[in-house]
Design an enzyme around this catalytic site. Structure first.
Site, PDB file in Angstrom:
ATOM      1  N   ASP A   1       0.807  -1.207   0.000  1.00 56.61           N
ATOM      2  CA  ASP A   1       0.000   0.000   0.000  1.00 56.61           C
ATOM      3  C   ASP A   1       0.852   1.274   0.000  1.00 56.61           C
ATOM      4  O   ASP A   1       1.889   1.335   0.662  1.00 56.61           O
ATOM      5  CB  ASP A   1      -0.896  -0.016   1.241  1.00 56.61           C
ATOM      6  CG  ASP A   1      -1.722   1.232   1.388  1.00 56.61           C
ATOM      7  OD1 ASP A   1      -2.644   1.424   0.588  1.00 56.61           O
ATOM      8  OD2 ASP A   1      -1.454   2.012   2.324  1.00 56.61           O
TER       9      ASP A   1
ATOM     10  N   GLU B   1       1.100  -0.647  -5.045  1.00 59.94           N
ATOM     11  CA  GLU B   1       0.180   0.461  -5.301  1.00 59.94           C
ATOM     12  C   GLU B   1       0.975   1.758  -5.290  1.00 59.94           C
ATOM     13  O   GLU B   1       1.510   2.157  -4.259  1.00 59.94           O
ATOM     14  CB  GLU B   1      -0.898   0.528  -4.224  1.00 59.94           C
ATOM     15  CG  GLU B   1      -1.902   1.648  -4.496  1.00 59.94           C
ATOM     16  CD  GLU B   1      -2.499   2.251  -3.235  1.00 59.94           C
ATOM     17  OE1 GLU B   1      -3.693   2.572  -3.270  1.00 59.94           O
ATOM     18  OE2 GLU B   1      -1.773   2.415  -2.241  1.00 59.94           O
TER      19      GLU B   1
END
Length: 582
Positions: A226, A302
């Site tokens: 993330d 990401e």
């Protein structure tokens, strides 16, 4: 002589088998990845919140559709200030989602049905309720430098202490928060309860690597990582010099100084050390396989960043990086009114920029964006899923988009997403991620079969009785049936290894072919526009006198298996069609 010949034939046979096996693809290549938002997928205990046992219950459903792997948004212990992205214990399961035993049972079931499990890894920050942060606040020598702390600066006019810089959080307002106990500011690039970890401290780097090893040891297939661009801040004299970030060139496009878009984030994002950290994590994943055997453990990253940076996440030519650096160029640049030449341009841009030996990937939705069917129109949901599944490389699907689920309206009063709650009643909905995070629509029973309870943590869509997984499973033609057929089709040699040739015919029409030498020629026609177009497909790719419709959008006049004349093909509005030479 006969014995020598027999031995030689045996050796050649073994070599042939070895050559065949080495030509095969690794499990993750050209795969189909399904993102599960656990809080909204399936509730097994009636509390209105999805959980791990609910995921376990539905793994066979995902396998039946044909997905390669499921990656779960964060399931770790958390006070839920940002719904799991604020982690108070990286080694424990969040109680609302279940227990470690539930997790282990899920892994066991996944292995039984043959689907890989990938976990969300959130390395940039922890919760302020994490033991590490509490010890850092208290000045524990082992943890004092685990986070980014600063004394602040004294305002020359007022004499008051203030944050050391103008840095702004992704969720609005200052990225610096005063702590009364430590008498310093700490950095949080997301919500206040998410203090940024200090990756210039080797102890933090080692700690997070230990987190990765722990969960890999539990049997997962890898991590989706993330918010990677935020890992490092500019390497400056931190205790004396945190300079302000400059304003964007045209502040009229984002005039509010409390909004992150007001600044150019040259000190807080995309630092060169970030790529090195990803390369280190890739080395860890590769080493884990060498030490423990089993299948490849993969990384999916990401990073909403520049195109060039996204490509660098693959590696730098010397060191390997992410197996699947999410292709957000595709997601963020396709709008409802995007013309066919622009779509083709972005597809070719990615394919032409990739280094040798890596795999393309395509992402059309996730938990941070409005749903595919709401962004592009329900009538074009099948078209975009056809595009996603017939391009070369890996495909990523957000849960519910195989059903063409749409955004659910969430009022200001009912909003829970901090990105929306930090805004105001006039602007919150455009910022809110709640509409795309509502419960999965399983069937027509109360609360869409998501829960046996009488409430859900976010409201269920009003259309669930008509649009749900069970209804689409039973229907002869549905969004789900189309997705199943597409995923099966991707296993054909022409889609696994075939050449790819694409062109835009006009502002609306895209046509492309997939073919491996010696295998079937497939042609895909997409009409993004609102009017019928008749075309001779053979002008572009020679299907011959007859072609078969493999699959097409739900509203198409054509039906699967229909034999047509490709020289008189009717490309209907908002319809995608896969054809093969008959």
């Amino acid at each position: 002589m006969q014995k020598a010949t027999t031995v030689l034939l045996a050796v050649l046979s073994v070599l042939a088998l070895f050559a065949t096996s080495t030509q095969g693809k690794d499990w993750w290549e050209n795969g189909n990845y399904y993102q599960i938002y656990p809080r909204s997928f399936r509730d097994s205990d009636g509390d209105g919140i999805g959980d791990l046992n609910g995921v376990t219950e539905k793994l066979q459903y995902l396998k039946d559709i044909g997905f390669t792997a499921a990656w779960l948004s964060p399931i770790f212990k958390s006070p839920m200030a940002d719904f799991g992205y604020d982690i108070s214990d990286f080694y424990q399961i969040h109680p609302e989602y279940g227990t470690m035993e539930d997790f282990e049972n899920m892994i066991k079931k996944a292995k039984e049905v043959g689907i890989k499990i990938i976990l969300d890894f959130v390395p940039n920050h922890s919760s302020d309720e994490n033991e590490w942060f509490i010890k850092s606040v208290d000045g524990d020598p082992a943890y004092a430098d685990y986070y980014i702390w600063h004394n602040g600066i004294v305002n020359e006019t007022t004499g008051e202490r203030q944050p050391p810089s103008n840095w702004v959080s992704v969720f609005r307002y200052s990225a610096w928060e005063w702590n009364d106990v430590r008498q310093q500011y700490y950095l949080h690039q997301f919500v206040t309860k998410q203090p940024d970890l200090n990756y210039r401290n080797p102890a933090v780097v080692n700690e997070m690597k230990n987190v990765m090893r722990f969960w890999l040891g539990k049997g997962i297939a890898g991590f989706r990582i993330d918010a990677v661009p935020y890992l490092f801040e500019k390497d400056l004299d931190r205790y004396n010099n945190y300079p302000d970030e400059p304003l964007i060139d045209d502040v009229s496009t984002c005039p509010d100084p409390d909004d992150a878009c007001h600044l150019k984030h040259i000190y807080t994002q995309d630092q060169p050390e970030t790529l090195d950290m990803v390369y280190q994590w890739r080395a860890l994943a590769d080493e884990f396989k060498k030490e423990h055997g089993g299948d490849t453990r993969i990384l999916l990253t990401e990073a909403y960043t520049s195109f060039d940076n996204m490509i660098l996440y693959y590696g730098n030519g010397i060191r390997n990086g992410s197996h699947i650096p999410f292709n957000f160029d595709f997601l963020t640049n396709l709008q409802n009114d995007t013309k066919a030449p622009t779509v083709v341009e972005h597809i070719e841009k990615w394919l032409n920029a990739m280094p040798e030996g890596v795999i393309a990937n395509w992402v059309l939705g996730n938990h941070d964006n409005k749903r595919l069917a709401s962004r592009y129109g329900v009538q074009r949901a099948d078209l975009f899923n056809i595009l996603l599944q017939t391009l070369p490389g890996n495909a990523v699907t957000y849960n519910g988009e195989e059903l063409a689920m749409t955004d659910v309206y969430i009022s200001w009063e009912d909003s829970v997403d901090p990105q929306a709650c930090n805004s105001d009643p006039d602007r919150y909905y455009d910022l809110s991620r709640d509409p795309a995070r509502t419960p999965y629509q399983w069937d027509a029973s109360p609360n869409a079969g998501f829960t046996s309870g009488d409430h859900t943590w976010l409201p269920v869509s009003d259309d669930y009785k008509q649009n749900n997984a069970l209804a689409q499973q039973r229907a002869p033609q549905s969004h789900l049936q189309i997705m199943k057929k597409l995923i099966r089709l991707r296993k054909e040699p022409s889609f696994q290894d075939g050449d790819f040739n694409i062109k835009a015919i006009d502002d609306d029409l895209i046509i492309y072919s997939r073919q491996k030498t010696g295998s079937d020629l497939y042609v895909i026609v997409l009409n993004l526009g609102s009017s019928n177009k008749t075309l001779n497909v053979n002008t572009y790719y020679s299907l011959g006198p007859k072609a078969e419709v493999i699959t097409t959008s739900i509203q198409s006049q054509y039906v699967d298996g229909q034999i047509i004349d490709p020289t008189q093909f009717n490309a209907e509005p908002y319809v995608g069609t896969v054809l093969v030479a008959a």
